[in-house]
Design a protein around this motif. Structure first.
Motif, PDB file in Angstrom:
ATOM      1  N   VAL A   1     -27.535 102.569  49.356  1.00 42.50           N
ATOM      2  CA  VAL A   1     -27.945 103.922  48.994  1.00 42.50           C
ATOM      3  C   VAL A   1     -27.380 104.890  50.029  1.00 42.50           C
ATOM      4  O   VAL A   1     -26.733 104.487  50.995  1.00 42.50           O
ATOM      5  CB  VAL A   1     -29.482 104.037  48.896  1.00 42.50           C
ATOM      6  CG1 VAL A   1     -29.987 103.204  47.732  1.00 42.50           C
ATOM      7  CG2 VAL A   1     -30.160 103.616  50.193  1.00 42.50           C
ATOM      8  N   GLY A   2     -27.640 106.170  49.839  1.00 39.12           N
ATOM      9  CA  GLY A   2     -27.012 107.190  50.674  1.00 39.12           C
ATOM     10  C   GLY A   2     -27.292 107.058  52.156  1.00 39.12           C
ATOM     11  O   GLY A   2     -26.435 107.386  52.989  1.00 39.12           O
ATOM     12  N   THR A   3     -28.471 106.576  52.508  1.00 36.10           N
ATOM     13  CA  THR A   3     -28.807 106.455  53.930  1.00 36.10           C
ATOM     14  C   THR A   3     -27.858 105.495  54.639  1.00 36.10           C
ATOM     15  O   THR A   3     -27.584 105.649  55.828  1.00 36.10           O
ATOM     16  CB  THR A   3     -30.272 106.006  54.094  1.00 36.10           C
ATOM     17  OG1 THR A   3     -31.121 106.953  53.428  1.00 36.10           O
ATOM     18  CG2 THR A   3     -30.673 105.956  55.556  1.00 36.10           C
ATOM     19  N   GLY A   4     -27.337 104.516  53.905  1.00 35.93           N
ATOM     20  CA  GLY A   4     -26.342 103.627  54.505  1.00 35.93           C
ATOM     21  C   GLY A   4     -25.101 104.387  54.927  1.00 35.93           C
ATOM     22  O   GLY A   4     -24.545 104.157  56.008  1.00 35.93           O
ATOM     23  N   ALA A   5     -24.649 105.317  54.080  1.00 38.55           N
ATOM     24  CA  ALA A   5     -23.486 106.130  54.437  1.00 38.55           C
ATOM     25  C   ALA A   5     -23.813 107.064  55.594  1.00 38.55           C
ATOM     26  O   ALA A   5     -22.953 107.339  56.445  1.00 38.55           O
ATOM     27  CB  ALA A   5     -23.008 106.927  53.227  1.00 38.55           C
ATOM     28  N   MET A   6     -25.055 107.580  55.637  1.00 38.31           N
ATOM     29  CA  MET A   6     -25.451 108.406  56.778  1.00 38.31           C
ATOM     30  C   MET A   6     -25.382 107.600  58.076  1.00 38.31           C
ATOM     31  O   MET A   6     -24.922 108.090  59.110  1.00 38.31           O
ATOM     32  CB  MET A   6     -26.868 108.955  56.581  1.00 38.31           C
ATOM     33  CG  MET A   6     -26.998 110.009  55.502  1.00 38.31           C
ATOM     34  SD  MET A   6     -28.685 110.640  55.341  1.00 38.31           S
ATOM     35  CE  MET A   6     -28.820 111.662  56.839  1.00 38.31           C
ATOM     36  N   GLU A   7     -25.834 106.357  58.011  1.00 35.27           N
ATOM     37  CA  GLU A   7     -25.759 105.505  59.201  1.00 35.27           C
ATOM     38  C   GLU A   7     -24.308 105.256  59.591  1.00 35.27           C
ATOM     39  O   GLU A   7     -23.958 105.276  60.777  1.00 35.27           O
ATOM     40  CB  GLU A   7     -26.487 104.188  58.952  1.00 35.27           C
ATOM     41  CG  GLU A   7     -26.496 103.270  60.163  1.00 35.27           C
ATOM     42  CD  GLU A   7     -27.541 102.168  60.077  1.00 35.27           C
ATOM     43  OE1 GLU A   7     -27.331 101.120  60.710  1.00 35.27           O
ATOM     44  OE2 GLU A   7     -28.571 102.359  59.397  1.00 35.27           O
ATOM     45  N   ALA A   8     -23.457 105.037  58.579  1.00 35.88           N
ATOM     46  CA  ALA A   8     -22.035 104.829  58.856  1.00 35.88           C
ATOM     47  C   ALA A   8     -21.402 106.057  59.492  1.00 35.88           C
ATOM     48  O   ALA A   8     -20.456 105.951  60.281  1.00 35.88           O
ATOM     49  CB  ALA A   8     -21.303 104.471  57.564  1.00 35.88           C
ATOM     50  N   CYS A   9     -21.915 107.249  59.167  1.00 38.59           N
ATOM     51  CA  CYS A   9     -21.437 108.495  59.782  1.00 38.59           C
ATOM     52  C   CYS A   9     -21.616 108.470  61.295  1.00 38.59           C
ATOM     53  O   CYS A   9     -20.864 109.117  62.037  1.00 38.59           O
ATOM     54  CB  CYS A   9     -22.209 109.692  59.227  1.00 38.59           C
ATOM     55  SG  CYS A   9     -21.755 110.202  57.563  1.00 38.59           S
TER      56      CYS A   9
END
Length: 389
Positions: A67-75
Protein backbone atom coordinates in the motif's frame (compact mmCIF):
# COMPACT_ATOMS: atom_id res chain seq x y z
CA UNK A 1 -31.18 -1.94 6.99
CA UNK A 2 -27.43 -1.37 7.09
CA UNK A 3 -26.47 -1.37 3.42
CA UNK A 4 -22.81 -1.32 4.38
CA UNK A 5 -23.21 -5.07 4.99
CA UNK A 6 -24.07 -5.87 1.37
CA UNK A 7 -22.84 -5.00 -2.12
CA UNK A 8 -24.92 -1.87 -2.64
CA UNK A 9 -22.83 0.70 -0.81
CA UNK A 10 -21.11 3.57 -2.61
CA UNK A 11 -17.69 4.64 -1.42
CA UNK A 12 -17.43 8.42 -1.24
CA UNK A 13 -14.19 8.39 0.75
CA UNK A 14 -10.69 9.43 -0.37
CA UNK A 15 -9.64 5.81 -0.87
CA UNK A 16 -9.98 2.98 -1.28
CA UNK A 17 -12.55 4.03 -3.84
CA UNK A 18 -15.19 2.18 -5.82
CA UNK A 19 -13.43 0.06 -8.44
CA UNK A 20 -15.05 0.37 -11.90
CA UNK A 21 -16.54 -2.87 -13.29
CA UNK A 22 -14.10 -2.83 -16.19
CA UNK A 23 -11.16 -2.95 -13.76
CA UNK A 24 -12.87 -5.53 -11.53
CA UNK A 25 -13.33 -7.84 -14.51
CA UNK A 26 -9.67 -7.89 -15.49
CA UNK A 27 -8.70 -8.42 -11.85
CA UNK A 28 -10.25 -11.91 -12.09
CA UNK A 29 -8.26 -13.04 -15.14
CA UNK A 30 -6.42 -16.39 -14.84
CA UNK A 31 -2.97 -16.28 -13.27
CA UNK A 32 0.10 -16.06 -15.52
CA UNK A 33 3.83 -16.58 -15.08
CA UNK A 34 5.40 -13.47 -13.54
CA UNK A 35 8.62 -14.26 -15.43
CA UNK A 36 6.94 -14.97 -18.77
CA UNK A 37 6.53 -12.86 -21.94
CA UNK A 38 2.86 -11.95 -21.34
CA UNK A 39 3.60 -10.45 -17.96
CA UNK A 40 6.68 -8.68 -19.29
CA UNK A 41 4.53 -6.84 -21.85
CA UNK A 42 2.05 -5.82 -19.14
CA UNK A 43 4.85 -4.67 -16.85
CA UNK A 44 6.50 -2.59 -19.55
CA UNK A 45 3.17 -1.04 -20.59
CA UNK A 46 2.48 -0.04 -16.98
CA UNK A 47 5.94 1.45 -16.44
CA UNK A 48 5.82 3.40 -19.70
CA UNK A 49 2.29 4.63 -18.97
CA UNK A 50 3.18 5.67 -15.45
CA UNK A 51 6.13 7.70 -16.69
CA UNK A 52 3.72 9.59 -18.95
CA UNK A 53 1.34 10.15 -16.02
CA UNK A 54 4.16 11.25 -13.69
CA UNK A 55 5.40 13.48 -16.55
CA UNK A 56 8.97 12.24 -16.49
CA UNK A 57 11.32 11.41 -19.34
CA UNK A 58 14.44 11.60 -17.18
CA UNK A 59 13.31 9.66 -14.11
CA UNK A 60 12.11 6.14 -13.41
CA UNK A 61 8.91 4.74 -11.89
CA UNK A 62 9.05 1.56 -9.79
CA UNK A 63 6.07 -0.61 -8.84
CA UNK A 64 5.91 -2.18 -5.38
CA UNK A 65 3.54 -4.80 -3.98
CA UNK A 66 2.45 -2.67 -1.02
CA UNK A 67 0.00 0.00 0.00
CA UNK A 68 1.03 3.64 -0.19
CA UNK A 69 2.80 3.70 3.16
CA UNK A 70 5.33 1.27 1.73
CA UNK A 71 6.24 3.81 -0.93
CA UNK A 72 6.43 6.52 1.74
CA UNK A 73 8.91 4.35 3.63
CA UNK A 74 10.88 3.81 0.43
CA UNK A 75 11.03 7.62 0.06
CA UNK A 76 13.08 7.67 3.25
CA UNK A 77 14.98 4.38 3.37
CA UNK A 78 16.61 4.68 -0.06
CA UNK A 79 17.98 8.20 -0.22
CA UNK A 80 19.41 9.24 3.13
CA UNK A 81 22.10 8.33 5.60
CA UNK A 82 21.63 7.89 9.32
CA UNK A 83 21.65 11.26 11.11
CA UNK A 84 20.91 13.19 7.91
CA UNK A 85 18.81 16.23 8.67
CA UNK A 86 15.48 16.52 6.85
CA UNK A 87 12.61 18.98 6.93
CA UNK A 88 9.01 17.77 6.82
CA UNK A 89 6.25 20.22 5.92
CA UNK A 90 3.26 19.26 8.06
CA UNK A 91 -0.30 20.41 7.51
CA UNK A 92 -2.13 17.19 8.19
CA UNK A 93 -2.05 13.60 9.37
CA UNK A 94 0.08 12.28 6.52
CA UNK A 95 2.74 14.94 7.01
CA UNK A 96 2.95 13.55 10.52
CA UNK A 97 3.38 10.07 9.05
CA UNK A 98 6.44 11.26 7.12
CA UNK A 99 7.84 12.53 10.43
CA UNK A 100 7.23 9.13 12.05
CA UNK A 101 8.90 7.21 9.21
CA UNK A 102 11.94 9.51 9.13
CA UNK A 103 12.31 9.22 12.90
CA UNK A 104 12.09 5.42 12.65
CA UNK A 105 15.09 5.43 10.31
CA UNK A 106 17.21 7.56 12.64
CA UNK A 107 17.11 10.82 10.69
CA UNK A 108 17.27 14.21 12.39
CA UNK A 109 13.79 15.48 11.67
CA UNK A 110 12.54 19.05 11.83
CA UNK A 111 8.82 19.56 11.30
CA UNK A 112 7.63 22.88 9.91
CA UNK A 113 4.02 23.08 11.05
CA UNK A 114 1.21 24.86 9.22
CA UNK A 115 -2.40 25.41 10.23
CA UNK A 116 -4.45 22.36 9.31
CA UNK A 117 -6.67 23.26 6.38
CA UNK A 118 -4.10 25.69 4.94
CA UNK A 119 -1.40 24.96 2.39
CA UNK A 120 2.35 24.89 3.09
CA UNK A 121 3.16 28.56 2.47
CA UNK A 122 6.21 28.75 0.14
CA UNK A 123 7.32 32.04 1.71
CA UNK A 124 7.40 30.48 5.17
CA UNK A 125 9.38 27.56 3.80
CA UNK A 126 11.81 29.96 2.15
CA UNK A 127 12.15 31.94 5.37
CA UNK A 128 12.86 28.79 7.36
CA UNK A 129 15.47 27.43 4.93
CA UNK A 130 17.21 30.82 4.71
CA UNK A 131 18.16 30.50 8.38
CA UNK A 132 20.43 27.53 7.60
CA UNK A 133 23.47 27.09 5.33
CA UNK A 134 22.75 25.55 1.96
CA UNK A 135 22.73 21.78 2.22
CA UNK A 136 21.84 21.65 5.91
CA UNK A 137 18.73 19.71 4.99
CA UNK A 138 19.41 16.69 2.81
CA UNK A 139 15.74 16.47 1.94
CA UNK A 140 12.44 18.31 2.23
CA UNK A 141 9.38 16.06 2.46
CA UNK A 142 5.87 17.26 1.66
CA UNK A 143 2.39 16.03 0.79
CA UNK A 144 1.01 16.87 -2.65
CA UNK A 145 -2.60 16.31 -1.63
CA UNK A 146 -3.16 16.09 2.15
CA UNK A 147 -6.34 14.04 2.44
CA UNK A 148 -6.81 14.55 6.19
CA UNK A 149 -7.23 18.31 5.74
CA UNK A 150 -8.48 18.33 2.12
CA UNK A 151 -5.76 20.65 0.79
CA UNK A 152 -3.47 20.69 -2.24
CA UNK A 153 0.04 22.03 -1.68
CA UNK A 154 1.62 24.17 -4.41
CA UNK A 155 4.57 22.00 -5.47
CA UNK A 156 5.45 24.26 -8.38
CA UNK A 157 6.15 27.18 -6.04
CA UNK A 158 7.88 25.04 -3.42
CA UNK A 159 10.25 23.42 -5.91
CA UNK A 160 12.71 26.28 -6.63
CA UNK A 161 12.93 27.12 -2.92
CA UNK A 162 13.80 23.54 -1.99
CA UNK A 163 16.21 23.00 -4.88
CA UNK A 164 17.99 26.28 -4.15
CA UNK A 165 18.80 24.86 -0.72
CA UNK A 166 20.32 21.75 -2.35
CA UNK A 167 17.83 19.32 -0.80
CA UNK A 168 16.08 16.37 -2.36
CA UNK A 169 12.46 17.26 -3.13
CA UNK A 170 10.43 14.32 -1.77
CA UNK A 171 6.67 14.20 -2.36
CA UNK A 172 3.82 12.01 -1.17
CA UNK A 173 1.30 12.12 -4.03
CA UNK A 174 -0.51 8.96 -2.99
CA UNK A 175 -3.90 10.65 -3.20
CA UNK A 176 -2.96 13.43 -5.60
CA UNK A 177 -1.45 11.52 -8.52
CA UNK A 178 -3.57 11.47 -11.69
CA UNK A 179 -6.36 13.56 -10.13
CA UNK A 180 -4.22 16.71 -9.81
CA UNK A 181 -1.63 18.01 -12.28
CA UNK A 182 1.84 16.67 -11.53
CA UNK A 183 5.05 17.52 -13.38
CA UNK A 184 7.92 15.43 -12.06
CA UNK A 185 10.61 16.72 -14.42
CA UNK A 186 9.38 20.31 -14.73
CA UNK A 187 9.01 20.74 -10.96
CA UNK A 188 12.31 18.92 -10.32
CA UNK A 189 10.68 16.42 -7.96
CA UNK A 190 13.31 13.88 -6.93
CA UNK A 191 11.14 11.25 -5.29
CA UNK A 192 7.36 10.81 -5.43
CA UNK A 193 5.06 8.15 -3.95
CA UNK A 194 1.67 7.14 -5.36
CA UNK A 195 -0.73 4.21 -4.94
CA UNK A 196 -3.32 2.13 -6.77
CA UNK A 197 -6.41 2.61 -4.57
CA UNK A 198 -6.80 6.33 -5.05
CA UNK A 199 -7.57 8.08 -8.35
CA UNK A 200 -6.25 5.10 -10.34
CA UNK A 201 -9.42 3.31 -9.19
CA UNK A 202 -7.74 -0.03 -8.51
CA UNK A 203 -7.87 -2.28 -5.44
CA UNK A 204 -5.26 -1.51 -2.75
CA UNK A 205 -1.96 -3.34 -2.95
CA UNK A 206 0.25 -1.50 -5.44
CA UNK A 207 2.38 1.50 -4.60
CA UNK A 208 4.49 3.51 -7.01
CA UNK A 209 7.76 5.36 -6.62
CA UNK A 210 9.05 7.95 -9.08
CA UNK A 211 12.81 8.53 -8.78
CA UNK A 212 14.96 11.19 -10.48
CA UNK A 213 18.50 10.58 -11.69
CA UNK A 214 19.85 12.64 -8.79
CA UNK A 215 17.86 10.61 -6.29
CA UNK A 216 19.02 7.33 -7.84
CA UNK A 217 22.62 8.48 -7.43
CA UNK A 218 21.84 9.23 -3.78
CA UNK A 219 20.37 5.74 -3.42
CA UNK A 220 23.60 4.19 -4.63
CA UNK A 221 25.49 5.90 -1.81
CA UNK A 222 22.91 5.86 1.01
CA UNK A 223 23.53 3.65 4.03
CA UNK A 224 20.12 3.16 5.63
CA UNK A 225 18.98 -0.50 5.86
CA UNK A 226 16.68 -1.69 3.09
CA UNK A 227 15.88 -4.87 1.28
CA UNK A 228 12.43 -5.30 -0.26
CA UNK A 229 12.03 -1.59 -1.05
CA UNK A 230 15.62 -1.19 -2.32
CA UNK A 231 15.29 0.83 -5.55
CA UNK A 232 18.71 -0.40 -6.69
CA UNK A 233 17.26 -3.92 -7.00
CA UNK A 234 14.29 -2.61 -8.99
CA UNK A 235 16.50 -0.49 -11.23
CA UNK A 236 18.65 -3.45 -12.22
CA UNK A 237 15.75 -5.86 -12.60
CA UNK A 238 13.76 -3.42 -14.77
CA UNK A 239 16.55 -3.58 -17.31
CA UNK A 240 15.30 -7.16 -17.90
CA UNK A 241 11.67 -6.00 -18.09
CA UNK A 242 10.56 -7.44 -14.77
CA UNK A 243 10.42 -6.65 -11.04
CA UNK A 244 12.99 -8.23 -8.72
CA UNK A 245 10.41 -10.13 -6.64
CA UNK A 246 7.10 -11.89 -7.27
CA UNK A 247 4.67 -9.35 -8.71
CA UNK A 248 1.05 -8.88 -7.56
CA UNK A 249 -0.12 -10.12 -10.96
CA UNK A 250 -3.87 -9.55 -10.56
CA UNK A 251 -3.21 -5.99 -9.42
CA UNK A 252 -1.00 -5.46 -12.47
CA UNK A 253 -4.02 -6.45 -14.60
CA UNK A 254 -6.02 -3.76 -12.80
CA UNK A 255 -3.30 -1.13 -13.13
CA UNK A 256 -2.87 -1.81 -16.83
CA UNK A 257 -6.63 -1.39 -17.39
CA UNK A 258 -6.71 1.78 -15.30
CA UNK A 259 -3.91 3.35 -17.32
CA UNK A 260 -5.75 2.47 -20.54
CA UNK A 261 -8.93 4.12 -19.21
CA UNK A 262 -7.04 7.26 -18.15
CA UNK A 263 -5.48 7.63 -21.58
CA UNK A 264 -8.80 6.96 -23.31
CA UNK A 265 -10.34 9.84 -21.38
CA UNK A 266 -7.16 11.89 -21.76
CA UNK A 267 -5.03 12.84 -18.78
CA UNK A 268 -5.95 16.53 -19.06
CA UNK A 269 -9.66 15.68 -19.27
CA UNK A 270 -9.32 13.30 -16.32
CA UNK A 271 -7.86 16.11 -14.22
CA UNK A 272 -10.38 18.70 -15.44
CA UNK A 273 -13.19 16.35 -14.42
CA UNK A 274 -11.76 16.26 -10.90
CA UNK A 275 -11.82 20.05 -10.76
CA UNK A 276 -15.51 19.99 -11.72
CA UNK A 277 -16.20 17.33 -9.08
CA UNK A 278 -14.40 19.43 -6.47
CA UNK A 279 -16.25 22.61 -7.39
CA UNK A 280 -19.64 20.88 -7.43
CA UNK A 281 -19.09 19.41 -3.96
CA UNK A 282 -17.85 22.67 -2.50
CA UNK A 283 -20.76 24.60 -4.01
CA UNK A 284 -23.20 22.08 -2.60
CA UNK A 285 -21.65 22.28 0.88
CA UNK A 286 -21.80 26.07 0.84
CA UNK A 287 -25.45 25.96 -0.24
CA UNK A 288 -26.21 24.00 2.92
CA UNK A 289 -24.56 26.69 5.04
CA UNK A 290 -21.85 24.32 6.25
CA UNK A 291 -18.24 25.35 6.87
CA UNK A 292 -15.48 23.94 4.69
CA UNK A 293 -12.12 22.87 6.16
CA UNK A 294 -9.92 24.27 3.38
CA UNK A 295 -10.01 27.56 1.50
CA UNK A 296 -10.89 27.71 -2.19
CA UNK A 297 -7.28 28.73 -2.93
CA UNK A 298 -5.87 25.35 -1.89
CA UNK A 299 -8.90 23.04 -2.12
CA UNK A 300 -8.20 19.40 -2.89
CA UNK A 301 -9.56 17.95 -6.14
CA UNK A 302 -10.05 14.53 -4.52
CA UNK A 303 -11.66 15.14 -1.11
CA UNK A 304 -13.63 17.87 0.65
CA UNK A 305 -13.59 18.32 4.42
CA UNK A 306 -16.73 19.67 6.09
CA UNK A 307 -17.22 20.80 9.69
CA UNK A 308 -20.24 19.15 11.23
CA UNK A 309 -23.09 21.51 12.22
CA UNK A 310 -23.09 22.59 15.85
CA UNK A 311 -24.76 20.01 18.06
CA UNK A 312 -24.51 17.21 15.48
CA UNK A 313 -21.77 14.61 15.64
CA UNK A 314 -20.02 13.90 12.34
CA UNK A 315 -20.15 10.21 13.24
CA UNK A 316 -23.95 10.42 13.37
CA UNK A 317 -23.92 11.86 9.86
CA UNK A 318 -21.56 9.13 8.66
CA UNK A 319 -23.55 6.34 10.32
CA UNK A 320 -26.90 7.56 8.97
CA UNK A 321 -25.55 7.98 5.45
CA UNK A 322 -24.22 4.43 5.52
CA UNK A 323 -27.17 2.71 7.18
CA UNK A 324 -30.01 4.55 5.43
CA UNK A 325 -28.54 5.17 1.99
CA UNK A 326 -25.51 2.90 1.59
CA UNK A 327 -23.24 5.89 1.01
CA UNK A 328 -19.92 5.79 2.86
CA UNK A 329 -18.27 9.03 3.97
CA UNK A 330 -15.01 9.44 5.90
CA UNK A 331 -14.44 10.94 9.32
CA UNK A 332 -11.76 13.31 10.54
CA UNK A 333 -8.26 12.29 11.61
CA UNK A 334 -6.00 13.39 14.47
CA UNK A 335 -6.96 16.91 15.58
CA UNK A 336 -10.00 16.88 13.27
CA UNK A 337 -11.37 13.62 14.67
CA UNK A 338 -14.93 14.14 15.89
CA UNK A 339 -15.14 17.55 14.21
CA UNK A 340 -15.43 16.96 10.47
CA UNK A 341 -16.65 14.52 7.86
CA UNK A 342 -15.03 14.13 4.48
CA UNK A 343 -16.50 13.50 1.03
CA UNK A 344 -14.23 11.79 -1.46
CA UNK A 345 -14.68 12.58 -5.17
CA UNK A 346 -11.95 10.85 -7.11
CA UNK A 347 -11.45 8.19 -9.71
CA UNK A 348 -13.96 7.24 -12.37
CA UNK A 349 -17.08 8.98 -11.00
CA UNK A 350 -19.24 11.85 -12.19
CA UNK A 351 -22.39 13.85 -11.58
CA UNK A 352 -24.57 10.86 -10.68
CA UNK A 353 -22.53 10.04 -7.58
CA UNK A 354 -22.44 13.69 -6.47
CA UNK A 355 -26.20 14.15 -6.85
CA UNK A 356 -26.90 10.92 -4.97
CA UNK A 357 -24.55 11.88 -2.16
CA UNK A 358 -26.09 15.30 -1.57
CA UNK A 359 -29.68 14.15 -1.91
CA UNK A 360 -28.92 11.60 0.81
CA UNK A 361 -26.94 14.11 2.88
CA UNK A 362 -29.90 16.50 2.90
CA UNK A 363 -32.22 13.76 4.15
CA UNK A 364 -29.62 12.83 6.76
CA UNK A 365 -29.14 16.38 8.03
CA UNK A 366 -32.89 16.90 8.16
CA UNK A 367 -33.31 13.71 10.18
CA UNK A 368 -30.61 14.90 12.61
CA UNK A 369 -32.31 18.27 13.12
CA UNK A 370 -30.23 20.62 10.97
CA UNK A 371 -32.22 23.39 9.27
CA UNK A 372 -31.48 24.37 5.66
CA UNK A 373 -33.18 25.07 2.35
CA UNK A 374 -34.33 21.74 0.95
CA UNK A 375 -32.83 20.92 -2.44
CA UNK A 376 -30.26 23.71 -2.26
CA UNK A 377 -27.19 21.48 -2.36
CA UNK A 378 -28.29 19.39 -5.35
CA UNK A 379 -29.27 22.53 -7.22
CA UNK A 380 -25.88 24.11 -6.52
CA UNK A 381 -24.05 20.99 -7.70
CA UNK A 382 -26.22 20.86 -10.85
CA UNK A 383 -25.29 24.44 -11.68
CA UNK A 384 -21.57 23.59 -11.64
CA UNK A 385 -22.07 20.62 -13.93
CA UNK A 386 -24.30 22.64 -16.28
CA UNK A 387 -21.60 25.31 -16.58
CA UNK A 388 -19.02 22.67 -17.49
CA UNK A 389 -20.99 20.46 -19.89
Amino acid sequence: MDRFLNDNHMLMIPGPITVPPRILRVNSRPMINHRGPIFQKIHEYCVDGLKKIFKTDEGEVYIFASVGTGAMEACVSNFFNRDDRVLVLVNGNFGQRFVQIANAYGLNVDALEFVWGQYADPEKVKDHLSKYPKGTYKGVLVQHNETSTAILNDLEKLSPIIKEHGALFVVDSISGMVAAPFEMDKWKVDVVAAASQKAFGCPPGISLLGVSKEALNRANNANLPRFYFDVRKYHESYKKGQPPFTAPISLYFSLEESIKMIFEEGLDNFQKRHIVLRDSVRSAVKALGLKLVSDDSCASPVVTGVFSPEGISPQDIINTMRKDFGIVLAGGQSQFKGKIFRIGHLGFIGATEIFSTFAALELTLDKLGYKFEKGASVKAAQKVFEENM
